[in-house]
Each structure stands twice: as C-alpha cells, then as structure tokens.
Design a protein around this motif. Structure first.
Motif, PDB file in Angstrom:
ATOM      1  N   SER A 289     -15.679 -33.958 -33.431  1.00  0.00           N
ATOM      2  CA  SER A 289     -16.444 -33.549 -34.605  1.00  0.00           C
ATOM      3  C   SER A 289     -17.684 -32.794 -34.158  1.00  0.00           C
ATOM      4  N   THR A 290     -18.135 -31.853 -34.974  1.00  0.00           N
ATOM      5  CA  THR A 290     -19.421 -31.214 -34.696  1.00  0.00           C
ATOM      6  C   THR A 290     -20.527 -32.200 -35.068  1.00  0.00           C
TER       7      THR A 290
ATOM      8  N   GLU B 128     -19.204 -33.513 -28.606  1.00  0.00           N
ATOM      9  CA  GLU B 128     -18.435 -33.096 -29.789  1.00  0.00           C
ATOM     10  C   GLU B 128     -16.939 -33.180 -29.517  1.00  0.00           C
TER      11      GLU B 128
ATOM     12  N   ARG C  21     -23.831 -31.364 -25.479  1.00  0.00           N
ATOM     13  CA  ARG C  21     -23.355 -31.261 -26.862  1.00  0.00           C
ATOM     14  C   ARG C  21     -21.854 -30.968 -26.925  1.00  0.00           C
ATOM     15  N   GLU C  22     -21.388 -29.982 -26.180  1.00  0.00           N
ATOM     16  CA  GLU C  22     -19.967 -29.612 -26.251  1.00  0.00           C
ATOM     17  C   GLU C  22     -19.063 -30.780 -25.862  1.00  0.00           C
TER      18      GLU C  22
ATOM     19  N   SER D 166     -23.817 -31.395 -35.896  1.00  0.00           N
ATOM     20  CA  SER D 166     -24.680 -30.933 -36.989  1.00  0.00           C
ATOM     21  C   SER D 166     -24.107 -31.394 -38.320  1.00  0.00           C
TER      22      SER D 166
END
Length: 171
Positions: free
Chosen positions: A150-151, A145, A141-142, A153
C-alpha cells in the motif's frame, strides 16, 4: 432543631457524599484510564494512531513537526536525538535504550509502525534510520510500501484502513 438547620445539615451531608464520590471514584478512575492510555501509547499493537494526524505535513523540513511525530509514537520516552538530511529526505532518529534490553521483536515491530506512521504523516520522508547503542535499522519508503502492499500517503485518513494495512502486518 429548626427546619432551616435540618436543611443546612442535609445539604452539608449531600456535599460531603458528593465530595467523597468525586475524590475516591471519579478522579482515580480517570487517572487509571489515563495511565492505561499512556501504557498503550508505548506499543505499536495498542497505539492510538489518531494522535499523529496533527503532525501531517507534505515536507520534512519543519523540524518541530517532524520531531513532534516521533514524540507521540512508541519509544518516544527513549528519544535521544534527531538528524535531518533534507537533500535525501532522510531522517536519523537516535534512541537511548538498547535493542537487547527492549527485545528485538518489539523493537522491529515498533520501528515498522513508527516508520509507516512518520512516512504517512510526512509525504516526502523517504528514509528513516534508527540508531541504538547496540544496533541500527533503516526503513525506506519504497520498501515499506512494498512490504505493506500500500502507499503510505493517505493512510492516516482512515483508522480502519490503517489497522488493516499496518497494524495487522505487525503480528
């Protein structure tokens, strides 16, 4: 021939014309549109991301939901298995097709897309490992992103934002 007989013949002729139009125009047209939609769902560049929204969940522990996400993403026809590691919030997805046969560029593009979609839909999914008979890929995920700037979620909330953040980075 009586007026009543003529009216019945006209109605039968209209019914036959309507039947032929539906049978030879409407039904094949819908079938062609459905076939095109299904073809588009197999590639990240043309996939309709809105189908993932129904699988949004804050936790990956719901196995049916988690596997459902991948069931509507590109390469869904190649799914061979899943393994969930709830301790590390990681998921391993096994595919039956080979990277060599599918094409490395297409595989990488679809896996970036699938990872972004899965992590956008499942808030605590931290890592996805993709296993092919001839290779493997890991997305965190990191890192995703950071790559997309961008995040993840909330990305599924607006299709225009999704296209700008994710799809445009696939080219």
């Amino acid at each position: 021939m009586s007026k009543k007989s003529k009216m019945i013949l006209c109605l039968l002729a209209a019914a036959a014309i309507l039947f032929c139009w539906i049978q030879f125009q409407v039904i094949p047209g819908r079938a062609a549109k459905q076939a095109e939609y299904e073809r588009n769902q197999k590639d990240a560049l043309t996939h309709d991301i809105s189908v993932v929204e129904e699988f949004k969940n804050p936790y990956m522990g719901n196995a049916v939901n988690t596997t459902g996400v991948f069931g509507v993403l590109p390469f869904s026809e190649l799914l061979a298995g899943f393994e969930m590691d709830s301790e590390n919030c990681a998921l391993s997805v096994t595919y039956s097709g080979t990277v060599q046969k599918l094409g490395e560029e297409k595989v990488r593009r679809n896996l970036v897309y699938n990872s972004a979609a899965a992590m956008a839909a499942i808030d605590n999914l931290a890592e996805v490992n993709y296993l092919f008979p001839d290779g493997s890929f890991t997305f965190r995920r990191e890192e995703l992103e950071e790559m997309l700037e961008s995040t993840l979620s909330g990305l599924l909330d607006d299709q225009a934002v999704w296209n700008e953040v994710v799809r445009e980075n696939l080219y």
